[in-house]
Design a protein around this motif. Structure first.
Motif, PDB file in Angstrom:
ATOM      1  N   THR A   5      61.928  60.107  90.453  1.00 12.71           N
ATOM      2  CA  THR A   5      61.198  60.752  89.822  1.00 12.71           C
ATOM      3  C   THR A   5      59.571  59.573  89.343  1.00 12.71           C
ATOM      4  OG1 THR A   5      61.345  61.998  89.298  1.00 12.71           O
ATOM      5  CG2 THR A   5      61.926  62.484  91.660  1.00 12.71           C
ATOM      6  N   THR A   7      57.345  57.014  87.291  1.00 10.54           N
ATOM      7  CA  THR A   7      56.171  56.041  87.533  1.00 10.54           C
ATOM      8  C   THR A   7      57.213  55.017  87.075  1.00 10.54           C
ATOM      9  OG1 THR A   7      54.364  55.838  85.995  1.00 10.54           O
ATOM     10  CG2 THR A   7      53.726  57.684  87.689  1.00 10.54           C
ATOM     11  N   GLU A  23      50.670  51.283  90.480  1.00 11.48           N
ATOM     12  CA  GLU A  23      51.839  52.283  90.897  1.00 11.48           C
ATOM     13  C   GLU A  23      50.541  53.861  91.511  1.00 11.48           C
ATOM     14  OE1 GLU A  23      55.018  54.838  90.314  1.00 11.48           O
ATOM     15  OE2 GLU A  23      54.792  52.587  90.198  1.00 11.48           O
ATOM     16  N   GLN A  27      52.732  54.849  94.643  1.00  5.20           N
ATOM     17  CA  GLN A  27      52.868  56.542  95.024  1.00  5.20           C
ATOM     18  C   GLN A  27      52.308  57.186  96.343  1.00  5.20           C
ATOM     19  OE1 GLN A  27      52.686  58.812  90.993  1.00  5.20           O
ATOM     20  NE2 GLN A  27      53.552  57.079  90.128  1.00  5.20           N
ATOM     21  N   ARG A  30      54.310  55.632  99.292  1.00  4.20           N
ATOM     22  CA  ARG A  30      55.970  56.214  99.093  1.00  4.20           C
ATOM     23  C   ARG A  30      54.953  58.189  99.707  1.00  4.20           C
ATOM     24  NH1 ARG A  30      57.786  54.201  93.524  1.00  4.20           N
ATOM     25  NH2 ARG A  30      58.863  52.171  94.804  1.00  4.20           N
ATOM     26  N   LEU A  31      53.892  58.462  99.215  1.00 10.71           N
ATOM     27  CA  LEU A  31      54.935  60.083  99.560  1.00 10.71           C
ATOM     28  C   LEU A  31      53.852  60.220 101.080  1.00 10.71           C
ATOM     29  CD1 LEU A  31      53.504  61.583  96.278  1.00 10.71           C
ATOM     30  CD2 LEU A  31      54.748  62.168  97.359  1.00 10.71           C
ATOM     31  N   HIS A  58      55.632  68.153  98.466  1.00  7.23           N
ATOM     32  CA  HIS A  58      54.922  66.527  99.380  1.00  7.23           C
ATOM     33  C   HIS A  58      53.696  66.573  99.561  1.00  7.23           C
ATOM     34  CE1 HIS A  58      59.357  65.546  99.073  1.00  7.23           C
ATOM     35  NE2 HIS A  58      58.879  64.645  98.373  1.00  7.23           N
ATOM     36  N   LYS A  61      51.460  66.716  96.354  1.00  9.42           N
ATOM     37  CA  LYS A  61      51.649  65.454  94.722  1.00  9.42           C
ATOM     38  C   LYS A  61      50.505  64.814  95.549  1.00  9.42           C
ATOM     39  CE  LYS A  61      56.713  66.214  93.792  1.00  9.42           C
ATOM     40  NZ  LYS A  61      58.173  65.703  94.039  1.00  9.42           N
ATOM     41  N   TYR A  62      50.752  64.984  96.993  1.00 14.54           N
ATOM     42  CA  TYR A  62      49.987  63.331  97.187  1.00 14.54           C
ATOM     43  C   TYR A  62      48.456  63.880  97.377  1.00 14.54           C
ATOM     44  CZ  TYR A  62      47.826  61.045 101.116  1.00 14.54           C
ATOM     45  OH  TYR A  62      46.880  59.966 101.736  1.00 14.54           O
ATOM     46  N   ILE A  65      47.903  63.613  93.432  1.00 14.53           N
ATOM     47  CA  ILE A  65      47.370  61.486  93.417  1.00 14.53           C
ATOM     48  C   ILE A  65      46.653  61.269  93.494  1.00 14.53           C
ATOM     49  CG2 ILE A  65      49.203  59.687  93.608  1.00 14.53           C
ATOM     50  CD1 ILE A  65      51.906  60.970  93.571  1.00 14.53           C
TER      51      ILE A  65
END
Length: 102
Positions: A5, A7, A23, A27, A30-31, A58, A61-62, A65
């Motif tokens: 998980t 980076t 990166e 991410q 992917r999310l 998720h 997290k999205y 980020i």
């Protein structure tokens, strides 16, 4: 963070401005994929509490980020703009994709 998980730059122990940007974009992609997949699953299994918990996790997290990315490099979409902190509209001030932006 475990190895899977973290980076790429964290796992490698190095980072540069360009690789950090790439990166973060990876991410986000992917999310986004995971979120769309969970949305499709929840369309057919709306009572699945585990899937809903994964979606919420998720999504958080999205949001984190994309907010980090917007703070460093500018927003990815107009929906990411301002984050409640600016007093004026500044969407067009970051470089557009054809100008070397996202």
């Amino acid at each position: 963070m475990n190895e899977r998980t973290g980076t790429i730059s964290e796992r490698a122990g190095t980072t540069s401005e360009g690789s950090k940007r790439e990166e973060l974009l990876m991410q986000i992609r992917r999310l986004g994929f995971v979120l769309y997949d969970l949305i499709l699953f929840l369309d057919t299994h709306p009572q699945d509490e585990g899937a809903m918990a994964l979606y919420e996790e998720h999504l958080q997290k999205y949001k984190e980020i994309t907010k980090e990315f917007a703070g460093l490099y500018g927003p990815l979409t107009a929906f990411d703009e301002n984050n409640g902190k600016d007093t004026c509209w500044s969407w067009g001030q970051a470089p557009m994709p054809w100008e070397g932006g996202c």
